[in-house]
Design a protein around this motif. Structure first.
Motif, PDB file in Angstrom:
ATOM      1  N   ARG A  75       0.561  -1.641  -0.074  1.00 10.68           N
ATOM      2  CA  ARG A  75      -0.125  -0.266  -0.324  1.00 10.68           C
ATOM      3  C   ARG A  75       1.416   1.043  -0.137  1.00 10.68           C
TER       4      ARG A  75
ATOM      5  N   GLY B 100       2.273  10.227 -13.324  1.00 10.19           N
ATOM      6  CA  GLY B 100       2.201  10.467 -12.336  1.00 10.19           C
ATOM      7  C   GLY B 100       1.116  11.738 -13.736  1.00 10.19           C
TER       8      GLY B 100
ATOM      9  N   THR C  63      -8.793  19.973  -2.506  1.00 12.00           N
ATOM     10  CA  THR C  63      -7.571  19.163  -3.775  1.00 12.00           C
ATOM     11  C   THR C  63      -7.286  17.948  -2.483  1.00 12.00           C
ATOM     12  N   GLN C  64      -6.243  18.334  -1.605  1.00 13.48           N
ATOM     13  CA  GLN C  64      -5.442  17.607  -0.834  1.00 13.48           C
ATOM     14  C   GLN C  64      -7.012  16.063   0.059  1.00 13.48           C
ATOM     15  N   LEU C  67      -7.284  14.799  -2.865  1.00  8.36           N
ATOM     16  CA  LEU C  67      -5.942  13.075  -3.601  1.00  8.36           C
ATOM     17  C   LEU C  67      -5.961  12.201  -2.403  1.00  8.36           C
ATOM     18  N   SER C  71      -6.226   7.995  -3.584  1.00  9.83           N
ATOM     19  CA  SER C  71      -5.065   7.677  -3.592  1.00  9.83           C
ATOM     20  C   SER C  71      -5.066   6.102  -2.565  1.00  9.83           C
ATOM     21  N   SER C  72      -5.782   6.678  -1.165  1.00 11.00           N
ATOM     22  CA  SER C  72      -5.705   5.957  -0.256  1.00 11.00           C
ATOM     23  C   SER C  72      -6.545   4.378  -0.744  1.00 11.00           C
ATOM     24  N   ILE C  88     -12.357  17.399  -9.453  1.00  6.91           N
ATOM     25  CA  ILE C  88     -10.521  16.725  -9.581  1.00  6.91           C
ATOM     26  C   ILE C  88     -10.163  16.475 -11.391  1.00  6.91           C
ATOM     27  N   ALA C  95      -3.964  16.274  -9.671  1.00  3.50           N
ATOM     28  CA  ALA C  95      -3.505  16.066  -8.197  1.00  3.50           C
ATOM     29  C   ALA C  95      -3.767  14.725  -7.911  1.00  3.50           C
ATOM     30  N   GLU C  97      -3.999  11.934 -10.986  1.00  3.06           N
ATOM     31  CA  GLU C  97      -3.016  10.889 -11.485  1.00  3.06           C
ATOM     32  C   GLU C  97      -1.580  11.759 -11.666  1.00  3.06           C
ATOM     33  N   ALA C  98      -1.354  11.921 -10.734  1.00  3.75           N
ATOM     34  CA  ALA C  98       0.195  12.194 -10.329  1.00  3.75           C
ATOM     35  C   ALA C  98       0.139  11.881  -9.071  1.00  3.75           C
ATOM     36  N   LYS C 231       1.709  12.262   2.724  1.00  5.20           N
ATOM     37  CA  LYS C 231       1.115  13.691   1.795  1.00  5.20           C
ATOM     38  C   LYS C 231       0.685  15.182   2.311  1.00  5.20           C
TER      39      LYS C 231
ATOM     40  N   LEU D  67       8.243  17.954   0.484  1.00 10.54           N
ATOM     41  CA  LEU D  67       7.747  17.514  -0.581  1.00 10.54           C
ATOM     42  C   LEU D  67       7.865  18.272  -1.607  1.00 10.54           C
ATOM     43  N   GLN D 230      -1.292  20.686  -7.467  1.00 13.35           N
ATOM     44  CA  GLN D 230      -0.672  19.332  -7.706  1.00 13.35           C
ATOM     45  C   GLN D 230      -1.053  18.430  -6.018  1.00 13.35           C
ATOM     46  N   GLY D 232      -1.822  19.515  -3.314  1.00 14.74           N
ATOM     47  CA  GLY D 232      -3.796  20.154  -2.879  1.00 14.74           C
ATOM     48  C   GLY D 232      -2.956  20.736  -1.177  1.00 14.74           C
TER      49      GLY D 232
END
Lengths: 343, 343, 343, 343
Positions: A75, B100, C63-64, C67, C71-72, C88, C95, C97-98, C231, D67, D230, D232
Motif C-alpha cells: 500500500r 503521474g 484538492t488535498q 487526492l 489514492s488511499s 478533480i 492531482a 493522476e499525480a 501527503k 515534498l 497539484q 493539494g
C-alpha cells in the motif's frame, strides 16, 4: 579477444532454447502470455514447486520483476526491508522508490537477513503515522555477494515474517545457482512453501530474457496481471518467454546449467585456496571474490575481463569473477594455470 | 486450426532474425545495450533518418516505450494530449497516469490530430496553476484505426507544436505500415525531422520484441538512459534487441515486411470493395474494418479468427482484420473466396 | 471597492471561530489531531451522521482531501469515474493522476452521475488486463454546477455501486449548500449511510481552512492516517482544524451558514426570473448562472466582481454568481436594484 | 495539568497574529495567495533576504514543503542526500519516496552534512545508468538534533554543491531558532545567498500553520505554483498564511520569538551544566538532550511532559526538552528548581 568473467549474461542463450524458437517460429499463437508454451511452462513450474495454487507470470528482467512485485504488494505508506547489498537498493536506479515506496536498508556483511536484523527495524518504526510501515522483506538467493540461505535460515525468516505480518519476497535472479550450490540444503519446493512470492531468474541462467514470478500467497494473486501490463512488462509475443521457460524447466535444464556455472567457479576457488588466496566472502555459487596482489590482477587482466571489486590496501584488491552456464573448461583452466604459475 | 487475422504479432519472428541469433549466440558481448549489434543497429537507423545527432534506445514493447518517453519528457504538472483512440488512453492500463501524468483526450473520427484540435485544448487550459499544462502531443502512425498522416499534415502539426512549445511524439508501433502504405508520402527521414521523439516498432513488424526509441530533440536526450533502467526496461542481454534491429534495418527488411502486410490487407479490401462492402474507415495499411452481414461474419469465423469490432445494427457489424509480415497468399485467397461466394 | 460574488472564500471565517481560537489560544494541546477540540468535533460529527463507527480526519482543503481519499482507496491499476465537470478533472492540476490514477470522464449536462452513465463505462472497460479497472465513483454535492442530488438519486447510485463493487465517494466541498437547498430531501445522515466516504467542506462555508473526511466503509479505514501524513496534510497544530469544526458543528452553525448563502443566491435568482432572465442550469444552491445581455454585464461589473462563465452568442453571456455565509442583504439588494432598473 | 516541553507547537499562535486575523476578517480578498497580505509578506521577506529576485510561496507545513520542493526540483531518476537524522528520512512516512525519489542517507553524529560526507556518496554513485543520480542536498537549520550550521560551514557546503551541480535545500522548520542561537554567525540574508531554496518555518515559531518557501535559484522558479496546487497545498484562503507571515516578519517578531525560545532552553541547560549534567549533543537552540538519572526523570515527569529520547544504560536516559515562543519563566524556573533540589 579476452574471455570475460564479468557476468553471467555475456552470451546469448542455451542452444535448446534457440532450437525451440526455430521449431515453433511460424505457429500462430495467442498474445500476451496466453500462448500454449507459456501455459505449459507454468504447469511445469507448478509441478516442480508442488503447489497447484501458485500463480505464475513471466516478465523480461530482474529490475522489472522487483518493481512490479513490490509496487503491487504494498500500500502507498508501506515499505520494503532489504540488506544494504540488495540489488533493489544499489543497482536499479531507484526503480522501487519511483513506484512510491521507501526501502529500509540493513548493513549485513554476508548480504543475508535474519529475524534479529528485522526486529530492530520494526522497533524503530512504531511512531504511527509519522513513519513508513515495514511490510515486505526482500531477500536474494543466491545473494548479490554470492552467499546462500540454508533451509533453517529461510524457515526462521519465514516464521518471523508470518508472525509479524510481513511478506517475504525472494529475488531469484540467481535462484538456480543458489539452489544447486554444493552446500545448499534448500529446494525450490521449500522456497515456494516458505515465501509469499519469489522469482526464478532466466536471464542469468541461460535464457535470452525472462524471469518467472511465482505468487504463492493467494491474497497477493488478485489482479496481478494488471500491474504487469501497467508497468509495460506484458509482452505481445509472450511466447518468447513461454518457450524459454518451457525448455529450461524440461528435464531440469535450469538446474543443470546453474550447477555447471557453480562448478566452474568452485574449480577456480579451490585452485586459489590451495595457493592460500583469501576471499572477501566464502561463497559456493558462481560468484567468487578473491583478494589478489595488484600485479597478479594486472597479469590476469591481460587475458581475462572481470571487475576489480574493492581495494583492500596498497597492494591487494578483491576482484569479482562470475562463471555462467556457458563457461567452458578452457578459460577456467587457462585462468588457473596463470594463477598457479604466478602464485 | 483456424488462421488468425486478429493481430500482427501471432507468429514468432522473421527467419533472418533467428538466423542471426543463432550465428552470434555464443559470442561474448557487453551487457545493457553496449553490445556491438546494438551499436551497429543504431548507426544504421541514424543513416536512414539522416540525423547523426539523434539518440537511439531499444526497449521491449510499445507500452514500455510510451511510458518511458512520456514520463521522462514531462515535468510533474505537465500532461499529454492524444486522440481519444490513442493506445495510451485505452489499452495500457493507465500506464501513463501511473507515472503521474494526465492525458487529455480529443474525439476524432479518423484517430488523427490536427492543429485546430489542439488549439481548443490549449484555450481551455489557461487557468494557471489550477490546471495541468499541456506539453506533449501524442500521435500514432499508422494510427490505432489504420489511418496515416500525410507529409503536409505532419508538417502542420510539427510547426504548430514548435510555435506552442509542445513536444511532438509519434508512436510508431506500426511505423513500417504507415510509411509503406500505398498512399503515404511521408518518409522516415521526414518523421525524424518533424518530431521531437518517435519510435520504430519491431514487435508488430517481424521482431520477437523490440521498439527503437529515436530522440531527435537534443534537449530531451540528456540522461535518458536512467529512465529506461528505472522503469525496468534495460535488458541485460541488450544484444537480443540489437541483433533484431540490425537485421530489420539491413536492406530495408523492415519496410519490405510492412509493405507485404499492407498489400495482403489491400487485396482483401479491394475484393470487398468490388462486392460493395462498406468500411468503418478508409484505411490503406494492414488494418481494415469492413462492415459485414452477421451471417457472413459467422461463416467466416468458421475458418478464420478476427475481432468483431463494433455492432452497426441488428444485421451488420464491423470486424477488424489485421495482416502481418507473415500473412501468406493462401489464407488471403481463401478468405476472399468465401467472400466472393457469399456476397 | 467592488463587492465580490466571485466565490465563497473571499472573507476570513465566521466570528465564532475566531472567538474560539482566541479563547483556547494558549492552552497546551497534543499535536497532529490528538487535541481535545478535534476529538470533540469528531464526536459531534458522528452524532450528526448517527454512525459511531465512521472515522473522521480533518485536512486543509478540497484538492488535498480528494487526492488523499482517492489514492488511499485505489490499488495502482484502479481508476475513478467522474462527471466531466468534476473538480478533480478540471481544477486540480492533475492531482489525482499525480498519485498514479486515471479518471474516466462522463459528459453530463447537470454535472451529476446516474447508474446508466456508469454502466456504459463499465462495459467499455472489460479488456482485462489491458485497461484500468473502474473502482471509485466520484460525485459532488452540491456539484460544480450548483445542482444537487436527491435522496432517490443517491440511493440508486449507492445501490448500483454496491452491486458493482465500486466505492462511492462524495466531494462535499459545498455539502452544506447541497443539503440546505430548498429543494433537497437529503440529510447528512443519509449521505453517511449511502456513501463509502465523503467530506464536509469548511473552507467554502465559514472556516479559514478545513475539510472533514468521513470514512463510513470500515474496510477503507485501516491505516488511513498514514496517507494523510505522507501527503503532507497532517497539521502539527491540528487544533486549528478541530476548533473550527467544533464551532461549525455546534448548534448546526454549519447548516445555518450554508442556508443563508443559498437564500441570498435565491433572492437574486428570483428577482431575475421575475424579469424573464434565463439560466444555464436551474440551481437551488449558492451558485447561479444567469444569462445576461453583455451591456448589463458591463454595467453590473462596475460595482460587482463575478466570473463571466460562458459566451452564449454575440449579445449574451452566462455569468456565475456565488454567495457565501457572509453575503449581507446590502450587496444583494444593490445588485437586484441595478437589475430591475436595467431590465 | 502538566506543563509540556514535548514540542514547540503545543499552543495556538502569537496574539499579534490572532489580532490581525480579527482585524482583517471580513475584508474580501482574492483567493489562492493573491490576497494583499500574502503579497506584502512576500515583499517583506525579500527585503530581509535582500534578494528581490527570489520567489516566495506559502504552504501549510514542513512535510508538505519538503515534498513539494524536492519533487519539483528533481527529475525522476535523481535523488536527495540527507543526514540520517533528517526529518525527510525518519518522520514523514516516506513522503519523498511517495513522489518517486530515493533519499541517500549519511550517518552523522551531529546531524549536519559537510562536503567530505557527500564526496563519498558521489563516488559511490557513478555506475550510470544503474544507480540514481544524486542531485539535491537536504540540510536543516537548526537540525533535528538542535545543532546549527556556521557561516563557514554553509559557505563550504554551498561552494561544493555548486561545483558538483547539486542543489542545496535548507529545511528551515526551525530557521528562527537556528539563526538566533547565541553561537550562530549566520544570517537570513546569507542563507538566501548560499542556498538554492529554503523555507522559513512558521508552525514551530508562533504561527498556527505556515512555512514560507523561498526559491533563490531562478532556474527552479519556473512553474513552481503548479506543483503547490497539484500536491493539494494551495489554500483557497491564502490570506491565512499571508496574514501570519506579515505579522511575523514585521519588526522581526519572527526572530524575537525564536530567540526567546532559545533563551529559555539555555536557562535550563546552564542550570544543568552547573550541576554536572551531560548532554547527548551540545546544542544552543530550543532543543536540549540532557542525560539524567531515571529516578530524576520520573520525578520531573510528575509535573512536566517531555520525551524520553534514548536509553543510555540501566540507570540513565537522555530526554528531549523543547521550549517555544510561549514558554514562560514560570515552568522553566519550576523545572530548574526541581533539578537543583534533586541533583
Amino acid at each position: 579477444m579476452k574471455f570475460s568473467f564479468k557476468n553471467d549474461y555475456s552470451e546469448g542463450c542455451h542452444p535448446a532454447i534457440l532450437q525451440a524458437l526455430l521449431e515453433h517460429n511460424l505457429d500462430q499463437q495467442a498474445g500476451y502470455g496466453e500462448d500454449e508454451y507459456s501455459l505449459q511452462a507454468k504447469e511445469l513450474i507448478k509441478e516442480k514447486i508442488k503447489n497447484p495454487n501458485s500463480e505464475i507470470y513471466f516478465v523480461s528482467g530482474g529490475t522489472q520483476a522487483n518493481l512490479i512485485v513490490i509496487s503491487s504488494v504494498l500500500r502507498p505508506y508501506q515499505c520494503a526491508i532489504s540488506a544494504a547489498s540488495g540489488h533493489i537498493l544499489n543497482n536499479e536506479t531507484g526503480a522501487i522508490e519511483a513506484t512510491g515506496h521507501k526501502i529500509l536498508s540493513i548493513e549485513k556483511q554476508d548480504g543475508k537477513l535474519a529475524p534479529e536484523d528485522i526486529v530492530h527495524v520494526l522497533e524503530n518504526h512504531r511512531n504511527v503515522p509519522h513513519q513508513v510501515m515495514p511490510k515486505l522483506v526482500y531477500i536474494s538467493n543466491s545473494t548479490e555477494l554470492g552467499t546462500i540461505y540454508t533451509l533453517n535460515e529461510l524457515e526462521d525468516l519465514s516464521k518471523f515474517c508470518k508472525e509479524n505480518k510481513l511478506y517475504l519476497f525472494m529475488d531469484g535472479a540467481r535462484m538456480g545457482h543458489g539452489l544447486t550450490s554444493e552446500i545448499s540444503d534448500l529446494t525450490l519446493e521449500k522456497v515456494a512453501e516458505l515465501t509469499d512470492i519469489f522469482y526464478l531468474g532466466g536471464t542469468k541462467n541461460g535464457a535470452l530474457i525472462g524471469e518467472a514470478i511465482v505468487i504463492n500467497n493467494q491474497e497477493l494473486q488478485q489482479d496481478f496481471a494488471f500491474n504487469i501490463k501497467q508497468k509495460g512488462a506484458l509482452l505481445a509475443k509472450g511466447r518468447l518467454l513461454g518457450i524459454q521457460f518451457l525448455e529450461l524447466m524440461k528435464n531440469d535444464l535450469y538446474f543443470d546449467l546453474a550447477k555447471h556455472a557453480n562448478q566452474q567457479a568452485m574449480k577456480i576457488k579451490n585452485a586459489m585456496k590451495e595457493k592460500g588466496v583469501h576471499f572477501l566472502s566464502d561463497t559456493y555459487t558462481n560468484q567468487i571474490f578473491p583478494i589478489l596482489n595488484n600485479d597478479l590482477i594486472e597479469k590476469l587482466s591481460e587475458k581475462f575481463e572481470f571487475y576489480v571489486w574493492k581495494k583492500i590496501d596498497g597492494n591487494f584488491s578483491a576482484i569479482r569473477l562470475i562463471t555462467s552456464w556457458n563457461t567452458d573448461d578452457k578459460p577456467v583452466n587457462d585462468f588457473i594455470e596463470i594463477l598457479k604459475n604466478e602464485l
